[in-house]
Design a protein around this motif. Structure first.
Motif, PDB file in Angstrom:
ATOM      1  N   SER A 105     -52.986 -57.294   4.420  1.00 12.62           N
ATOM      2  CA  SER A 105     -52.210 -58.105   3.476  1.00 12.62           C
ATOM      3  C   SER A 105     -51.812 -59.429   4.111  1.00 12.62           C
ATOM      4  O   SER A 105     -51.536 -59.511   5.305  1.00 12.62           O
ATOM      5  N   LEU A 106     -51.771 -60.452   3.282  1.00  9.73           N
ATOM      6  CA  LEU A 106     -51.261 -61.748   3.713  1.00  9.73           C
ATOM      7  C   LEU A 106     -49.750 -61.715   3.508  1.00  9.73           C
ATOM      8  O   LEU A 106     -49.259 -61.846   2.403  1.00  9.73           O
ATOM      9  N   THR A 107     -49.028 -61.508   4.589  1.00  6.19           N
ATOM     10  CA  THR A 107     -47.585 -61.318   4.510  1.00  6.19           C
ATOM     11  C   THR A 107     -46.840 -62.616   4.808  1.00  6.19           C
ATOM     12  O   THR A 107     -47.416 -63.568   5.358  1.00  6.19           O
ATOM     13  N   ALA A 108     -45.572 -62.626   4.459  1.00  8.57           N
ATOM     14  CA  ALA A 108     -44.718 -63.774   4.783  1.00  8.57           C
ATOM     15  C   ALA A 108     -44.663 -63.966   6.297  1.00  8.57           C
ATOM     16  O   ALA A 108     -44.663 -65.095   6.791  1.00  8.57           O
ATOM     17  N   LEU A 111     -47.702 -65.852   7.437  1.00  8.15           N
ATOM     18  CA  LEU A 111     -47.622 -67.261   7.052  1.00  8.15           C
ATOM     19  C   LEU A 111     -46.627 -68.026   7.920  1.00  8.15           C
ATOM     20  O   LEU A 111     -46.873 -69.182   8.284  1.00  8.15           O
ATOM     21  N   THR A 165     -50.565 -73.921   3.395  1.00  3.45           N
ATOM     22  CA  THR A 165     -50.085 -72.568   3.118  1.00  3.45           C
ATOM     23  C   THR A 165     -50.435 -72.168   1.690  1.00  3.45           C
ATOM     24  O   THR A 165     -50.862 -71.033   1.446  1.00  3.45           O
ATOM     25  N   ALA A 166     -50.291 -73.095   0.749  1.00  4.94           N
ATOM     26  CA  ALA A 166     -50.639 -72.805  -0.648  1.00  4.94           C
ATOM     27  C   ALA A 166     -52.128 -72.526  -0.800  1.00  4.94           C
ATOM     28  O   ALA A 166     -52.525 -71.570  -1.489  1.00  4.94           O
ATOM     29  N   THR A 169     -52.922 -69.122   0.593  1.00  9.66           N
ATOM     30  CA  THR A 169     -52.392 -68.085  -0.296  1.00  9.66           C
ATOM     31  C   THR A 169     -53.274 -67.916  -1.533  1.00  9.66           C
ATOM     32  O   THR A 169     -53.597 -66.784  -1.924  1.00  9.66           O
ATOM     33  N   ASN A 172     -56.595 -66.352  -0.522  1.00 15.25           N
ATOM     34  CA  ASN A 172     -56.399 -64.929  -0.271  1.00 15.25           C
ATOM     35  C   ASN A 172     -56.302 -64.145  -1.572  1.00 15.25           C
ATOM     36  O   ASN A 172     -56.884 -63.071  -1.703  1.00 15.25           O
ATOM     37  N   ARG A 173     -55.578 -64.686  -2.523  1.00 15.22           N
ATOM     38  CA  ARG A 173     -55.371 -63.972  -3.785  1.00 15.22           C
ATOM     39  C   ARG A 173     -56.662 -63.800  -4.586  1.00 15.22           C
ATOM     40  O   ARG A 173     -56.906 -62.758  -5.180  1.00 15.22           O
ATOM     41  N   GLN A 178     -58.940 -57.187  -1.443  1.00 15.01           N
ATOM     42  CA  GLN A 178     -57.695 -56.509  -1.100  1.00 15.01           C
ATOM     43  C   GLN A 178     -57.945 -55.027  -0.920  1.00 15.01           C
ATOM     44  O   GLN A 178     -58.662 -54.406  -1.685  1.00 15.01           O
TER      45      GLN A 178
END
Length: 179
Positions: A105-108, A111, A165-166, A169, A172-173, A178
């Motif tokens: 997962s791309l976590t906070a 980032l 970062t955007a 994100t 990744n989405r 996933q």
């Protein structure tokens, strides 16, 4: 056979990366109020390229993109900054690879780590490599080189923190499988 497909994918991605980097660097840039320094969206694109294709692609995209921009803009390549940009792409790629942005997962947390490392990479590239290179190779005053370096480091850090970062994100989405 799978290795050849991945290699071709990286080569094509790197070539597209260079083209987009150059276009952003050259045409989507505003003067930063310091001579020969502009705020551009190219570092955000570089962040995405390094996250997808790794450190070598990042170094190549940044170095060739910067070199082409200098050559087209003035006919003279500012080698210390082109090298610093290439090293910045390498450092950014090593950080994204180490963090494993697209593994799991791309976590906070990932980032935040990415942004801490991109800040460090900006400091090394624009407050160490570029200004010292300018001073040693071109004989420029350190005060002028550091003024440009500080503005470049700050601008790149903010651009990557927000837009980079955007982009990571969104990529990744929509494009990372996933688990």
């Amino acid at each position: 056979m799978k290795h050849n497909i991945l290699t071709a994918h990286k080569v094509i991605g790197t070539i597209v990366g260079i083209i987009v980097f150059l276009l952003l660097f050259k045409y989507v840039a505003i003067p930063a109020g310091v001579p020969n320094t502009k705020i551009t969206l190219a570092p955000a694109w570089l962040a995405l390229i390094t996250a997808i294709f790794g450190p070598i692609a990042g170094a190549v995209v940044a170095f060739i993109g910067h070199t082409l921009n200098d050559g087209l803009a003035s006919g003279t390549v500012w080698w210390t900054w082109a090298i610093a940009d290439g090293m910045f792409g390498l450092f950014l790629g090593l950080a994204t690879q180490r963090i494993g942005l697209f593994i799991g997962s791309l976590t906070a947390r990932k980032l935040v780590l990415f942004n801490v490392w991109q800040l460090i990479a900006n400091v090394v590239a624009w407050l160490v490599i570029a200004p010292l290179g300018d001073h040693w190779i071109y004989g420029l005053a350190l005060s002028e080189s550091y003024q440009q370096g500080v503005v470049a480091a700050l601008a790149n850090t903010v651009v990557i923190a927000i837009l980079g970062t955007a982009l990571i994100t969104v990529y990744n989405r929509f494009f990372v499988k996933q688990n």
